[in-house]
Design a protein around this motif. Structure first.
Motif, PDB file in Angstrom:
ATOM      1  N   ALA A   9       0.835  -1.209   0.000  1.00 39.41           N
ATOM      2  CA  ALA A   9       0.000   0.000   0.000  1.00 39.41           C
ATOM      3  C   ALA A   9       0.867   1.255   0.000  1.00 39.41           C
ATOM      4  CB  ALA A   9      -0.940  -0.006   1.205  1.00 39.41           C
ATOM      5  N   ASP A  10       1.947   1.231   0.770  1.00 41.94           N
ATOM      6  CA  ASP A  10       2.868   2.377   0.792  1.00 41.94           C
ATOM      7  C   ASP A  10       3.496   2.591  -0.583  1.00 41.94           C
ATOM      8  OD1 ASP A  10       2.371   2.719   3.509  1.00 41.94           O
ATOM      9  OD2 ASP A  10       4.184   1.641   4.136  1.00 41.94           O
ATOM     10  N   MET A  11       3.949   1.508  -1.210  1.00 45.91           N
ATOM     11  CA  MET A  11       4.575   1.625  -2.534  1.00 45.91           C
ATOM     12  C   MET A  11       3.588   2.185  -3.550  1.00 45.91           C
ATOM     13  SD  MET A  11       7.129  -1.655  -2.843  1.00 45.91           S
ATOM     14  CE  MET A  11       6.059  -2.892  -2.136  1.00 45.91           C
ATOM     15  N   PHE A  12       2.347   1.687  -3.510  1.00 48.46           N
ATOM     16  CA  PHE A  12       1.335   2.183  -4.440  1.00 48.46           C
ATOM     17  C   PHE A  12       1.109   3.674  -4.224  1.00 48.46           C
ATOM     18  CE2 PHE A  12      -2.848   3.319  -5.851  1.00 48.46           C
ATOM     19  CZ  PHE A  12      -2.905   2.738  -7.106  1.00 48.46           C
ATOM     20  N   SER A  13       0.951   4.074  -2.968  1.00 53.76           N
ATOM     21  CA  SER A  13       0.677   5.478  -2.641  1.00 53.76           C
ATOM     22  C   SER A  13       1.808   6.402  -3.070  1.00 53.76           C
ATOM     23  CB  SER A  13       0.442   5.627  -1.138  1.00 53.76           C
ATOM     24  OG  SER A  13      -0.715   4.914  -0.752  1.00 53.76           O
ATOM     25  N   GLU A  14       3.027   5.892  -3.016  1.00 57.20           N
ATOM     26  CA  GLU A  14       4.201   6.674  -3.397  1.00 57.20           C
ATOM     27  C   GLU A  14       4.444   6.652  -4.905  1.00 57.20           C
ATOM     28  OE1 GLU A  14       7.164   4.764  -0.995  1.00 57.20           O
ATOM     29  OE2 GLU A  14       6.308   5.557   0.870  1.00 57.20           O
ATOM     30  N   GLY A  15       3.594   5.954  -5.654  1.00 59.08           N
ATOM     31  CA  GLY A  15       3.746   5.881  -7.105  1.00 59.08           C
ATOM     32  C   GLY A  15       4.855   4.942  -7.550  1.00 59.08           C
ATOM     33  N   ARG A  16       5.310   4.086  -6.670  1.00 66.91           N
ATOM     34  CA  ARG A  16       6.389   3.137  -6.978  1.00 66.91           C
ATOM     35  C   ARG A  16       5.786   1.843  -7.522  1.00 66.91           C
ATOM     36  NH1 ARG A  16       8.662   2.624  -1.401  1.00 66.91           N
ATOM     37  NH2 ARG A  16       9.798   0.900  -2.340  1.00 66.91           N
ATOM     38  N   ILE A  17       5.178   1.945  -8.686  1.00 60.93           N
ATOM     39  CA  ILE A  17       4.421   0.825  -9.247  1.00 60.93           C
ATOM     40  C   ILE A  17       5.329  -0.344  -9.620  1.00 60.93           C
ATOM     41  CG2 ILE A  17       2.782   0.117 -11.034  1.00 60.93           C
ATOM     42  CD1 ILE A  17       1.745   2.107  -8.774  1.00 60.93           C
ATOM     43  N   ASP A  18       6.539  -0.082 -10.106  1.00 63.74           N
ATOM     44  CA  ASP A  18       7.455  -1.184 -10.419  1.00 63.74           C
ATOM     45  C   ASP A  18       7.785  -1.974  -9.152  1.00 63.74           C
ATOM     46  OD1 ASP A  18       7.481  -0.512 -13.096  1.00 63.74           O
ATOM     47  OD2 ASP A  18       9.398   0.555 -13.004  1.00 63.74           O
ATOM     48  N   ASP A  19       8.031  -1.269  -8.042  1.00 64.54           N
ATOM     49  CA  ASP A  19       8.306  -1.941  -6.767  1.00 64.54           C
ATOM     50  C   ASP A  19       7.059  -2.674  -6.268  1.00 64.54           C
ATOM     51  OD1 ASP A  19      10.919  -0.946  -6.742  1.00 64.54           O
ATOM     52  OD2 ASP A  19      10.374   0.803  -5.537  1.00 64.54           O
ATOM     53  N   PHE A  20       5.902  -2.057  -6.435  1.00 64.02           N
ATOM     54  CA  PHE A  20       4.623  -2.654  -6.051  1.00 64.02           C
ATOM     55  C   PHE A  20       4.421  -3.986  -6.787  1.00 64.02           C
ATOM     56  CE2 PHE A  20       0.124  -3.179  -7.168  1.00 64.02           C
ATOM     57  CZ  PHE A  20      -0.524  -3.060  -5.949  1.00 64.02           C
ATOM     58  N   MET A  21       4.606  -3.960  -8.105  1.00 58.85           N
ATOM     59  CA  MET A  21       4.440  -5.175  -8.902  1.00 58.85           C
ATOM     60  C   MET A  21       5.469  -6.235  -8.499  1.00 58.85           C
ATOM     61  SD  MET A  21       1.790  -4.789 -10.926  1.00 58.85           S
ATOM     62  CE  MET A  21       2.036  -6.145 -12.063  1.00 58.85           C
ATOM     63  N   ALA A  22       6.711  -5.817  -8.264  1.00 61.32           N
ATOM     64  CA  ALA A  22       7.757  -6.761  -7.871  1.00 61.32           C
ATOM     65  C   ALA A  22       7.428  -7.411  -6.526  1.00 61.32           C
ATOM     66  CB  ALA A  22       9.112  -6.046  -7.802  1.00 61.32           C
ATOM     67  N   ALA A  23       6.855  -6.645  -5.604  1.00 60.83           N
ATOM     68  CA  ALA A  23       6.481  -7.195  -4.293  1.00 60.83           C
ATOM     69  C   ALA A  23       5.395  -8.263  -4.443  1.00 60.83           C
ATOM     70  CB  ALA A  23       6.016  -6.074  -3.369  1.00 60.83           C
ATOM     71  N   PHE A  24       4.419  -7.992  -5.306  1.00 60.76           N
ATOM     72  CA  PHE A  24       3.364  -8.986  -5.549  1.00 60.76           C
ATOM     73  C   PHE A  24       3.945 -10.248  -6.180  1.00 60.76           C
ATOM     74  CE2 PHE A  24       0.103  -5.933  -4.571  1.00 60.76           C
ATOM     75  CZ  PHE A  24      -1.024  -6.696  -4.300  1.00 60.76           C
ATOM     76  N   LYS A  25       4.832 -10.076  -7.147  1.00 60.16           N
ATOM     77  CA  LYS A  25       5.408 -11.240  -7.824  1.00 60.16           C
ATOM     78  C   LYS A  25       6.304 -12.045  -6.893  1.00 60.16           C
ATOM     79  CE  LYS A  25       4.962  -9.286 -12.421  1.00 60.16           C
ATOM     80  NZ  LYS A  25       5.625  -8.748 -13.616  1.00 60.16           N
ATOM     81  N   ALA A  26       6.941 -11.376  -5.938  1.00 55.87           N
ATOM     82  CA  ALA A  26       7.800 -12.075  -4.984  1.00 55.87           C
ATOM     83  C   ALA A  26       6.974 -12.884  -3.986  1.00 55.87           C
ATOM     84  CB  ALA A  26       8.688 -11.072  -4.244  1.00 55.87           C
TER      85      ALA A  26
END
Length: 121
Positions: free
Chosen positions: A17-34
């Protein structure tokens, strides 16, 4: 892949949620894939048919770009978790703040099913 521990689930759910809110979508997607190397499925809203694929999650990111998410509560039982989320953004040109529930099921096969409960319109 074994099901994540309760602590791993809680950390993931808060951090994504923090990554999404900060606009860090690449990190957000990587967290889901991990956390879900076995794949992603979603019901959005929770009564909708199940959709599968990382492209679906990417499309949701684009749909809600600019929104700020705050995880206010996390509950975990076994391989399932529920979070209570404050969502702040713009809808039809007006600022809004609404709450939603998100239900996550972490599969023994490394998959993740996310079910989103939005406020009624």
């Amino acid at each position: 892949m074994p099901v994540p521990t309760a602590q791993e689930m809680a950390n993931f759910l808060k951090t994504q949620a923090d990554m999404f809110s900060e606009g860090r979508i690449d990190d957000f997607m990587a967290a889901f894939k991990a956390i879900a190397p076995g794949g992603f499925k979603v019901q959005d809203p929770a009564t909708a048919p199940v959709q599968e694929g990382w492209d679906i999650l990417q499309a949701l990111c684009e749909q809600y770009a600019g929104w700020k998410l705050t995880v206010e509560d996390v509950k975990i039982s076994g391989n399932e978790a529920v979070i209570y989320v404050r969502n702040e953004g713009e809808y039809e040109g007006k600022p809004v703040c609404v709450h939603s529930m998100e239900h996550y099921v972490f599969g023994e096969d490394g998959s993740l099913l996310a079910r989103y409960f939005h406020p009624t319109q």
